[in-house]
Design a protein around this motif. Structure first.
Motif, short mmCIF file in Angstrom:
data_model
loop_
_atom_site.label_atom_id
_atom_site.label_comp_id
_atom_site.label_asym_id
_atom_site.label_seq_id
_atom_site.Cartn_x
_atom_site.Cartn_y
_atom_site.Cartn_z
N VAL A 113 -9.16 -10.34 -12.54
CA VAL A 113 -8.44 -9.24 -12.49
C VAL A 113 -9.66 -8.15 -12.15
N GLU A 117 -8.31 -5.43 -9.01
CA GLU A 117 -7.65 -4.15 -9.47
C GLU A 117 -8.20 -3.30 -8.33
N TYR A 121 -4.25 -4.28 -6.69
CA TYR A 121 -3.12 -5.25 -7.24
C TYR A 121 -3.03 -4.69 -8.47
N PRO A 122 -1.74 -4.79 -9.11
CA PRO A 122 -1.32 -4.60 -10.46
C PRO A 122 -1.82 -5.56 -11.47
N VAL A 123 -2.64 -4.86 -12.41
CA VAL A 123 -3.24 -5.80 -13.50
C VAL A 123 -2.07 -6.64 -14.16
N ASP A 124 -1.02 -5.84 -14.48
CA ASP A 124 -0.21 -6.65 -15.48
C ASP A 124 0.39 -8.04 -14.55
N ARG A 127 -2.46 -10.57 -14.63
CA ARG A 127 -2.56 -11.18 -15.96
C ARG A 127 -1.04 -12.07 -16.18
#
Length: 164
Positions: A113, A117, A121-124, A127
């Motif tokens: 991540v 990031e 790219y969106p962390v959520d 994950r």
């Protein structure tokens, strides 16, 4: 029985364990492929065995293919540089988890991540893509028997040679 020298050298073993994108592929009869993302890996101290950490629910078809024929191909890719190694094996098998594997998987996800990031790219989403409860973690070990550099450029496709 003497083992052949490892395919990976020390630098390559460190590279594949450094929080990369790890995609594993296997085939069922009829050459129908299955693909799964690994949530980490570990390399044995002699560098002869690579163990992938996978979400059992997300990797069920791949795990079944490997149980049926032992064949696997794995791509380890660094997203920001596209530096990539591919490893293949014919003796893949599910093995027991080691005590540190759940923490190793979480550490891998955190590093992956952190690499993506800054690229937007969106962390959520990342994950969620790699989420795996500790009780759902599976370990898949294999001996890399073939490998190649897959980084774009003139060395793409160059086979790995046994490390000395």
């Amino acid at each position: 029985m003497a083992h052949p020298p490892p395919l990976l050298d020390a630098e390559q073993a460190a590279f594949i364990s450094s929080g990369l994108s790890i995609s594993a592929a296997a085939c069922q009869p009829g050459a129908l492929p299955n693909l799964a993302r690994a949530t980490g890996c570990r390399v044995s101290t002699d560098r002869c065995t690579v163990t992938l950490l996978l979400s059992r629910p997300a990797s069920a078809a791949l795990l079944q293919d490997v149980a049926d024929n032992g064949r696997i191909a794995v791509v380890f890719s660094e997203p920001d540089s596209h530096r990539t190694l591919q490893l293949k094996g014919t003796d893949a098998r599910e093995v027991g988890l080691e005590p540190g594997d759940p923490a190793r998987a979480q550490h891998h996800v955190d590093r992956f991540v952190a690499r993506l990031e800054p690229l937007g790219y969106p962390v959520d989403v990342l994950r969620t893509l790699l989420a795996c409860a500790p009780e759902d973690l599976a370990a898949l070990a294999f001996t890399p028997s073939r490998g190649s550099f897959q980084t774009p450029g003139p060395e793409a496709g160059t086979p790995l040679r046994s490390a000395s």
